[in-house]
Each structure stands twice: as C-alpha cells, then as structure tokens.
Motif scaffolding. Sequence first.
Motif, short mmCIF file in Angstrom:
data_model
loop_
_atom_site.label_atom_id
_atom_site.label_comp_id
_atom_site.label_asym_id
_atom_site.label_seq_id
_atom_site.Cartn_x
_atom_site.Cartn_y
_atom_site.Cartn_z
N UNK A 78 26.31 -7.10 39.94
CA UNK A 78 26.00 -8.08 40.89
C UNK A 78 26.83 -8.60 41.79
N UNK A 79 27.95 -7.83 41.87
CA UNK A 79 29.11 -8.41 42.68
C UNK A 79 29.55 -7.39 43.87
N UNK A 80 29.83 -6.07 43.24
CA UNK A 80 30.41 -5.24 44.22
C UNK A 80 31.57 -4.62 43.80
N UNK A 81 32.15 -3.86 44.51
CA UNK A 81 33.49 -3.35 44.41
C UNK A 81 34.62 -4.19 44.17
N UNK A 88 45.11 -21.17 49.64
CA UNK A 88 44.43 -20.89 48.13
C UNK A 88 43.14 -20.13 48.31
N UNK A 89 42.30 -20.35 49.04
CA UNK A 89 41.02 -19.89 49.52
C UNK A 89 41.21 -18.39 49.43
N UNK A 90 42.26 -17.93 50.20
CA UNK A 90 42.38 -16.61 50.87
C UNK A 90 42.85 -15.85 49.72
N UNK A 91 43.31 -16.49 48.58
CA UNK A 91 43.68 -15.45 47.37
C UNK A 91 42.35 -15.18 46.84
N UNK A 92 41.29 -15.58 46.82
CA UNK A 92 40.17 -15.14 46.19
C UNK A 92 38.94 -14.68 46.84
N UNK A 93 38.29 -13.83 46.22
CA UNK A 93 37.26 -13.19 46.66
C UNK A 93 35.87 -13.37 45.67
N UNK A 94 34.80 -12.60 45.87
CA UNK A 94 33.69 -12.98 45.05
C UNK A 94 34.02 -12.44 43.50
N UNK A 95 34.76 -11.21 43.55
CA UNK A 95 35.35 -10.70 41.92
C UNK A 95 36.24 -11.63 41.30
N UNK A 96 37.20 -11.94 42.04
CA UNK A 96 38.38 -12.79 41.35
C UNK A 96 37.85 -14.34 41.03
N UNK A 99 27.34 -6.25 29.95
CA UNK A 99 26.18 -7.04 30.43
C UNK A 99 26.29 -8.42 29.84
N UNK A 100 25.99 -9.30 30.97
CA UNK A 100 26.05 -10.75 30.38
C UNK A 100 24.94 -11.55 31.01
N UNK A 101 24.46 -12.75 30.72
CA UNK A 101 23.64 -13.68 31.71
C UNK A 101 24.31 -14.59 32.03
N UNK A 102 25.57 -14.71 32.09
CA UNK A 102 26.39 -15.68 32.67
C UNK A 102 26.62 -15.39 34.41
N UNK A 103 26.83 -16.50 35.25
CA UNK A 103 27.23 -16.04 36.47
C UNK A 103 28.11 -17.26 36.82
N UNK A 104 28.77 -16.98 37.98
CA UNK A 104 29.80 -18.02 38.56
C UNK A 104 29.04 -18.64 39.36
N UNK A 105 28.51 -19.78 39.24
CA UNK A 105 27.83 -20.65 40.29
C UNK A 105 28.70 -21.42 41.24
#
Length: 330
Positions: A120-123, A200-208, A233-239
């Motif tokens: 659900x996030x990508x590569x 700080x924001x530039x260090x992160x993307x959807x995966x990290x 598989x997990x039912x947890x998501x980063x909101x």
Amino acid sequence: MLYYLKKCGFQELGSVGIDGVVHRGRYMLTSMNNNVQSFFPPLTTAELNDSALLPIIPLYSGKKVYCNYVYHNDKFHGSRAKHPRNEHRIYLNNELEDNKLLFGTNDIVVMRQDEINEENIGTQTVYFMDLIKDHDSKLYHFCDQIIDEYPITGGYGIYEGVISEFETQVARIMSHGEPPVAIDTSVTRRVAAEEDTDSVADLFNANSFRDFVMVGYENKCAITGKVISYGNYSNLEAAHIKPKSHGGLFIPDNGIALNRDLHWAFDKGFFTLNDSLEVQVHPKVSSDYLQSFNGQSIRIPSNSFFVPNFNNIEYHRRIVFGLFLTSGRL
C-alpha cells in the motif's frame, strides 16, 4: 548487478584500543569518486552537513536498519578549522552492529542497491549489506582483489557482476516477506538535532515515515494497543495528524499508528486528540465502538522523537475534527 565494496579502517571504526575502548565515533567513509557517489543518495555542498537516511538490510540480521549518511562539508561554508572537512560518512549504530563492536579493521563491507515493494505504499530503495569477517575465506580474497585493483585509493571498490553468496542470502531474507524495522536512538537523536524543519522533512518519504511511526508505537495501534498481523501483512497504518493534502509533512511526530478503521475515522474527523493526548470523539458520532475510546489516553511513545507534535494536533482538532459533517474532502 552493481556492488559497492569497502575495507574498514582502524580510525573510521573509532580507533578501538586493545582494551576494547572506542575513542571516537564509528563510521565508514565513502569515496568522493563519482562512481561511488552515484551509488548513494545525492548530497549537496549547498547545505551545511547535508544528510540522508539510508535504509540498510544487513544480511547477518535480516532487519531493515536506518543509518545516518552525512556529507561533512564545512570546507565550503567558511570553516576556520585547521583541516575543514569534505567527506561522506555512513555512521554505524548499535542496531547495525547487533549491539556490539561487530565491524573490525580490514573487514570488508559489500553493499548492493535494490528496490523492495511495500504493501500500500510503493517501492523503496534499500541497501543490502554483508560484512565479511573471515579474512581467510575465498569471498574475502575475491573482494579484496577487487578493492586492490580498483583505480581509487582508500579501500574502495565497485564490482559489476553477480556475487552468488551474497545473492543467496538476499533471496533467503526476502523469502520471508518485508523485513522487520529497527531504528537506533542515535539515528533519531541526530535527526532531532536538525534545526530546520524543512531539512528534517527532506529526510523522510512515505516509506521511511511509515517505518519510523511503526517503530515509535512498537507496531501496535496507539489507541487499542493491538494489531492483527501475519508475516508482512498488518492492519496498522501510519496516519498523518496534519493531513498530507493540507501540507502535513512526512515527519514522524506528524504520525500516529492506527488500525485501518481508526485511521479512516481519524482522517474523516470522527475523533481527534486533546492536548493531553486523549481521544475526543465528536458529539454527533453515535458509534459505540468509537465512543468506547472517548477520553482514553493514547499509547505515548517512550522516545520523545515520536511523540505527536502539538501544533499538528491543534490543526487536526481545528480543521479536520468534524469534517465528515461538511462536503469538504481531505
């Protein structure tokens, strides 16, 4: 396939004495050679000590470990030091070294870049890493010869081909699905020391972002304290607390681990958080499930780096809370 090889140096590894005492930080230098630099994320001279987060999967542990990759470039920023720096470092940490001084002088590190697909996030670009400690092995001598013959000094090498022992271990690890994530506190301390929020924001993307949020909440829902999982598989998501579509950043303190139902309800404004980090369910919501959490404190991360940012909570409470009553969309 393209591999990066590095022979570990005594000084880089903290000049460990015979008593086992480390006298300085432990790291690996990466050459300023363009072929080597193209192997890693690009860093710029324009920003003082520009940095990135490297997701590394050590073949000896099978975990995804984040490391600080820093370009120490004060040479270009008016440094008055006797020897201003112009060097790239991958900083070692306890998670990478399996909580011991694992890397030794003249050990050879082998790395290969790859992309893994996350549900659900990508590569995500990751770096598989092996550490060759048996200096008498055929693999060590093979890699040592590559380094000796490579036309730059400093114990570096680039090899194009297939290292079968390496790939066998990669296949074994990935056959179990997405590797578990480990984040050392030294990594979060270095990130937290950044004074510029944009940096700080530039260090992160959807995966990290997801990886850090999940680790911060110990892979459990911040409200229920539970998770449904099987393999990768997990039912947890980063909101996101302040929604990404509203300019919210991929910074871990703008995230909270929620199960999918609660994530959806949070995004739609069915509930929010107060300044005491307690669940506040909208008065017009009649759901017994949600109301059962009303007034309940969320699980607060033990590492302050992951604790929700109160400005983002205030934004969610003011703008997102009750959004389901309007025609607006996130």
